[in-house]
Design a protein around this motif. Sequence first.
Motif, short mmCIF file in Angstrom:
data_model
loop_
_atom_site.label_atom_id
_atom_site.label_comp_id
_atom_site.label_asym_id
_atom_site.label_seq_id
_atom_site.Cartn_x
_atom_site.Cartn_y
_atom_site.Cartn_z
N TYR B 112 0.83 -1.21 0.00
CA TYR B 112 0.00 0.00 0.00
C TYR B 112 0.86 1.25 0.00
N ALA B 182 -16.81 -3.01 1.90
CA ALA B 182 -15.84 -2.01 2.38
C ALA B 182 -15.28 -1.17 1.23
N LEU B 184 -16.67 -0.40 -1.67
CA LEU B 184 -17.65 0.55 -2.21
C LEU B 184 -17.92 1.69 -1.22
N ALA B 185 -17.89 1.39 0.08
CA ALA B 185 -18.02 2.47 1.07
C ALA B 185 -16.83 3.43 0.93
N ALA B 186 -15.63 2.87 0.75
CA ALA B 186 -14.43 3.70 0.59
C ALA B 186 -14.48 4.49 -0.71
N LEU B 187 -15.04 3.89 -1.75
CA LEU B 187 -15.12 4.57 -3.05
C LEU B 187 -16.06 5.78 -2.95
N ARG B 190 -14.23 8.45 -1.06
CA ARG B 190 -13.23 9.08 -1.92
C ARG B 190 -13.87 10.05 -2.91
N GLY B 196 -8.21 8.42 -0.52
CA GLY B 196 -8.20 6.96 -0.63
C GLY B 196 -7.87 6.33 0.71
N GLN B 197 -7.75 5.00 0.75
CA GLN B 197 -7.37 4.35 2.00
C GLN B 197 -7.05 2.88 1.81
N GLU B 198 -6.57 2.29 2.90
CA GLU B 198 -6.23 0.87 2.90
C GLU B 198 -7.31 0.10 3.67
N ILE B 199 -7.77 -0.99 3.08
CA ILE B 199 -8.78 -1.85 3.70
C ILE B 199 -8.16 -3.22 3.93
N LYS B 200 -8.43 -3.79 5.08
CA LYS B 200 -7.97 -5.15 5.34
C LYS B 200 -9.14 -6.02 5.76
N THR B 201 -9.35 -7.09 5.02
CA THR B 201 -10.41 -8.04 5.36
C THR B 201 -9.77 -9.39 5.59
#
Lengths: 401, 401
Positions: B112, B182, B184-187, B190, B196-201
């Motif tokens: 990232y 996650a 689409l929520a971040a999109l 943005r 933007g951001q980093e998502i971890k699942t």
Amino acid sequence: MKQALEGIKVLDFSQLLQGPYATQMLGDVGADVIKVERIKTGDIYRDMTFFNKWIAGDESPCFMAWNRNKRSIAVDMKSEQGKDIIYKLVQQADIIVENFRPGVMKRLGYGYEDLKQINPSIIYCSASGWGDEGPYLKRPGQDLLAQSISGAVMTSGKENDGPVAIGTALCDQVNALNSVYAILAALFYRERTGIGQEIKTNLLSSAIAFQMQDYFTIQNLGVPFERPNSNIGHPGNAAPFGMYGTKDGFISIAMCPWSKLVKALEDDTLNKYDDAQILYDKRDEIHGEVEKIIKTKTTQEWLDIMLSFDIWVAKVNKQSEVEFDPQVKFNNTFVEIRHPKAGKVKVTNIPFTMSETPGEITRASPLIGEHGEEILSELGYTEEEIADLINVEVISVEKVK
Amino acid sequence: MKQALEGIKVLDFSQLLQGPYATQMLGDVGADVIKVERIKTGDIYRDMTFFNKWIAGDESPCFMAWNRNKRSIAVDMKSEQGKDIIYKLVQQADIIVENFRPGVMKRLGYGYEDLKQINPSIIYCSASGWGDEGPYLKRPGQDLLAQSISGAVMTSGKENDGPVAIGTALCDQVNALNSVYAILAALFYRERTGIGQEIKTNLLSSAIAFQMQDYFTIQNLGVPFERPNSNIGHPGNAAPFGMYGTKDGFISIAMCPWSKLVKALEDDTLNKYDDAQILYDKRDEIHGEVEKIIKTKTTQEWLDIMLSFDIWVAKVNKQSEVEFDPQVKFNNTFVEIRHPKAGKVKVTNIPFTMSETPGEITRASPLIGEHGEEILSELGYTEEEIADLINVEVISVEKVK
């Protein structure tokens, strides 16, 4: 810290499981979710539970599990004054979610075409059992029934078991996830274009799409799945993929080169099975041979041995053991929050992290209409008007005794 | 017609199931998904299948099921020229998805922090087995293993069965759905903020969150689930909720007032069970009594009788029957598309409708690097440069023979 859906208002007419789980997910990432409940009695899921047992007297764990991060208003949806309240809420909403049987919202004056008149860019998601048209239109739609029609109950267990229900509300929960997927895609589109839309999801289509790989396989290879007669972990898989009893519990073994497993088991006679076709055709026999050996040591002994070979292996946890699993504890998978009546309750955390807009659990499930006064006040109703609406039974407000 | 994610580019480094299903969902609603594969050999899921059988010679149904609506480029990710290509793709991308073991992308120069330097508003989703830190960091993460550690395998079947694996890739698929949620929520975030951001699942957290209602119940009521010894449909439910053998198959009965069912079964002696506690405590005995009666008529006869009482009932379909079910046919749940090597293949349709931006299946799964030339050409590489990159084995392009 900001949340991803900050400023987004969701008006939630849904009950039972699938709709409430969907709106809870929107709340978990920051949407303001207003749950519109039946006056006095509320969501019918409040009246269902497991084991015939209740929390804090009469609270349902089923209801509580899917309604955190929401405020509740309990309204007589059929009265004129109730309609006024709902239409005012619609004006301010971005997203509507409902899961009545098809046609009910329209009859009440809250169909997509009705609400679009009031708020042209609304995103309106209807979640049904079977779809909003077609031969099953009048049939009751429910999770176990959708598991049955979608074939999901024929995928687990052993060949002679008959149907085996998946012991969590698979179809409801998957359709909730698909509803969120569609709603958030529509929300992004609306942000770019200003255009809202109607979304329709259903349990049956979600249940089948969830089995996409399985259906792709049987339809395009023309070979049906036959469930194993041992604890092989999937009807299409060869040995050793499956679960095995140890001296004190069970372990799972996933994809694994056969020769590597034979080394870990220290029994060269098993080398005779080292062929992809044999590992499939004789999977039940092989499962039995392997389990005989695995029964001789404890779960921890096998984990130590197999992980040293980088074999894909894990312990099988009982549900009661899960919260004490070291990785589950490390991940903070369970957290405590305060419920107005029940006090501290333990809930499952949001299952992912977001670096800039982490999700947050800010409130437990509401009492019936708990936030009615606050929500009406935000709409501009005066204290007197609100008291009158309670008095004439247009809204009801449950308080902690 | 427009699609919801039109104009959004996804750079997909994922393999196997969970990551590819997530990016396929983004493609289904209009994103341009570019799958970055290993040079020559591609996604390792291409080498796995069920029953040791293949489509069109060497195509995997497992791979094909999760990779429609994508273009593929096969690159030597470790070479300098390969890096140049990937960094150029990153500059144009909105979303990155990867599901290598934690740390692999960083070691390759694609973590990232690396890609954020190139594209500051990138949304970067890493999907792992257990989380990217903690005691299981070095352990293999896989669906059956996550079913085991999350307790999911202890929820289905009968009390004496031992663990029962859920016969579809539950954890992979649920985590794919959570990843899309996650992302689409971040999109959306943005789009509003430019950030933007980093998502971890991870599989484990998703598997537990999927059992949210079950864990909420046992943790807050303090009562463990015990699976039934009959075909009652959920470990926490009372009779009659469950599945019953008929003269020629099986039916499911969901929530149903006992007295209504007794009327439909025409056996007044069953009225002795009409008590919520008895219906739970004696559920196995009651299941047996009810099944004796249900065995005397066919599935269709019971559907006719029970639906006339508005009992929540459905037929249990075998997987092979599902595509011929009248509602499934009405819903167009299965559609045919063309695959470059296999010709017509049958796929599961997008499980919801959107009135303004309907999802669309525009292409079948790609061959390995099938679109490499087209993608490089869009990046501005000349025909000569592309030919040279193929020649020096920085990219590979599979063609239909």
